[in-house]
Write an enzyme that holds these catalytic residues in place. Sequence first.
Site, mmCIF file in Angstrom:
data_model
loop_
_atom_site.group_PDB
_atom_site.id
_atom_site.type_symbol
_atom_site.label_atom_id
_atom_site.label_comp_id
_atom_site.label_asym_id
_atom_site.label_seq_id
_atom_site.Cartn_x
_atom_site.Cartn_y
_atom_site.Cartn_z
ATOM 1 N N GLN A 46 22.711 -34.794 30.433
ATOM 2 C CA GLN A 46 21.821 -34.295 31.477
ATOM 3 C C GLN A 46 20.856 -33.234 30.977
ATOM 4 O OE1 GLN A 46 25.200 -33.581 34.212
ATOM 5 N NE2 GLN A 46 23.941 -34.573 35.767
ATOM 6 N N ARG A 103 29.858 -23.442 30.080
ATOM 7 C CA ARG A 103 30.573 -24.697 29.869
ATOM 8 C C ARG A 103 29.563 -25.780 29.513
ATOM 9 N NH1 ARG A 103 32.423 -29.016 34.253
ATOM 10 N NH2 ARG A 103 33.338 -30.511 32.807
ATOM 11 N N HIS A 148 32.164 -36.089 28.579
ATOM 12 C CA HIS A 148 31.563 -35.974 29.911
ATOM 13 C C HIS A 148 30.772 -37.251 30.207
ATOM 14 C CE1 HIS A 148 30.040 -32.997 33.117
ATOM 15 N NE2 HIS A 148 29.598 -34.197 33.448
ATOM 16 N N ASN A 193 35.773 -34.787 31.600
ATOM 17 C CA ASN A 193 35.237 -34.381 32.891
ATOM 18 C C ASN A 193 35.390 -35.510 33.901
ATOM 19 O OD1 ASN A 193 33.392 -32.458 34.538
ATOM 20 N ND2 ASN A 193 32.418 -34.454 34.741
ATOM 21 N N GLU A 194 36.089 -35.220 34.976
ATOM 22 C CA GLU A 194 36.136 -36.070 36.166
ATOM 23 C C GLU A 194 36.399 -37.558 35.904
ATOM 24 O OE1 GLU A 194 33.207 -33.689 39.212
ATOM 25 O OE2 GLU A 194 32.308 -35.248 37.965
ATOM 26 N N ASN A 334 36.182 -29.402 39.852
ATOM 27 C CA ASN A 334 34.806 -29.393 40.327
ATOM 28 C C ASN A 334 34.835 -29.582 41.836
ATOM 29 O OD1 ASN A 334 34.180 -29.294 37.646
ATOM 30 N ND2 ASN A 334 33.401 -31.384 37.503
ATOM 31 N N TYR A 336 32.480 -29.308 45.473
ATOM 32 C CA TYR A 336 31.207 -29.127 46.155
ATOM 33 C C TYR A 336 31.321 -29.207 47.672
ATOM 34 C CZ TYR A 336 29.028 -29.925 41.583
ATOM 35 O OH TYR A 336 28.651 -29.831 40.261
ATOM 36 N N GLU A 408 32.831 -26.577 38.194
ATOM 37 C CA GLU A 408 31.519 -26.892 38.756
ATOM 38 C C GLU A 408 31.526 -26.551 40.232
ATOM 39 O OE1 GLU A 408 29.861 -30.801 38.297
ATOM 40 O OE2 GLU A 408 30.524 -30.950 36.213
#
Length: 444
Positions: A46, A103, A148, A193-194, A334, A336, A408
Site C-alpha cells: 500500500q 508498524r 501482509h 496480518n489478518e 485490528n 475499526y 490498526e
Amino acid sequence: MFLFLSFLLLLKNPSLAQSLNDDGQDVKRSHFPDGFFFGTSTSSYQVEGAYIDDGKGLNNWDVFSHIPGNIKNNDNGDIADNHYYRFLEDIELMCSLGTNAYRFSISWTRILPRGKFGQVNPRGIMFYNKLIDNLLERGMEPFVTIHHHDIPQELVDRYGGWLSPLMQEDFVYFAEICFKSFGDRIKNWITMNEPNLLVDMSYIRGWYPPAHCSPPFGNCSAGNSDIEPPIAMHNMILGHAKAVKLYREHFQLKQGGSIGIVGSTEYFEPLRDNELDRQAVSRALAFTNAWLFDAVVFGDYPAEMRLYLGSALPTFSPEETSYVKGSLDFIGMNFYTSLYAKDCIHSACISGGDRPIRGFVYTTGERDGEPIGGRCGNPRFFVVPEGMEKIVNYMKERYNNMPMFVTENGFSSPQQNDQVQALLQDTDRVNFHKSYLAALARAI
C-alpha cells in the site's frame, strides 16, 4: 495509508480513566500506562511503490492490480506513497506527530523475488536495514509484520498459494531470513496480518487475489466459497505456528524479542432484542475473531465453527496441536467497527448469511434504516467508540488477559464535494481518535 497503532497491556489494577467521557474530550497520555505506544501502521504494497525496482519480483497484488477491472479506476501500487524512496521524510512526519512506534510489513518479493526458488535480494535487505536503523535513531520502535497479504506470484503459479500446504514451508523460509537479517534490532514480530480477513476477501467474496468465490457470494471464474476458506486459513495458521516454533527455538533467547499474530476483529450487537440474535452475536464473534485466535491460543477452532462446518473445517494432528497451541506472545488486533448480527437459522436472511461459512449469521450496519454509528468513507465501517471497549474486554476474557496490541484503527473520510477542505479541517478524524482512545483507556 497511515493507521493508528497503540499498545495495550491489560491491567488488573483499577481503571486509569474512570473520569473519561464517551466523547474523549479529556483524553490524555497520562490516562495510559507507562510503556504505551502511540504509532502508525502501514503495509508494504500500500505504501512502498518501486514495484520492480532494485531487484524486486512480482507479487500477487502486482499481477492482480494490473488486470483491467480488478481495482477501481484501474489503480495499482506501482508508485503508491513512494515510501521506498521517501521513507526518511515519512519518518520525519511520524516524529512530528509525537509517535514512538511504526508498524510496517516486509515485501516478500523485495527479499525473495521468486520465493525459495531464487536468491535473496541484497538490495531488499539493505532497504529494510536502512528503514529500521533510521527508526531506531529517532527513538521509534519498529513493529515488523512479515506477511501482509502479498506473496510471490511464482508461488501462486507453481501451486496455488495458500490453498497448498507447501506454502507453510515457503513462509517459514521467508521468516527465517527476516529473523536472521533484522532480528538483532526487532523486538516485536508479527508473523501475519489478518489471515481471517484474507480468506474472506480472497476465497469467499473474491475481491482480493486470487479472486476465488462462488454463488451466492460472487461469480468468480474459480473457487468454492464454502470449501476453500478453511483450507487457506489452516495453511496460514500452520505456517504461522511453524515460524513461531523456529523463532522460539533458534532466535528468541539470543535476540530477546516477542512474536505474535494480527487478526481482523469486529464487535457485534444483536439486531433484534431476542435470544436468537444474541446467539447470532456469539456465532459472529466466533466466525470472525475466534477463528484465528482460538486456534493459536487453545490449539483448536471454536466449537461453533466445528458444529456448523463439520468436515469442511480441517483438524490439527496431535503434533500440530503441540506447536499451534500457545504460538504467540501477544495478541495483535485490528479494530475499526461494530455491526449488528441477525440469526439466519430460524429467520429468513439475505443470501449469504444463510450459509455455514458465515455461521448462519447476517451482519449489517443498519437497523430500521438507522446506522449503528457515524458513517465514514468505507460503507462497511461505522464510528462506534464503545465497540473498542467491548472488543478489548471480550478478548481479555476469552484469552485469559494476554498482552494485546491494537495494531490498526483509524478513520476514512466520507467523500464530499469539497474533499480537500474537509481533509484540511479533519474534525471527524480528530473526534474519532479522541473517542476511540477514551474507550480504550476505559477498558484498560
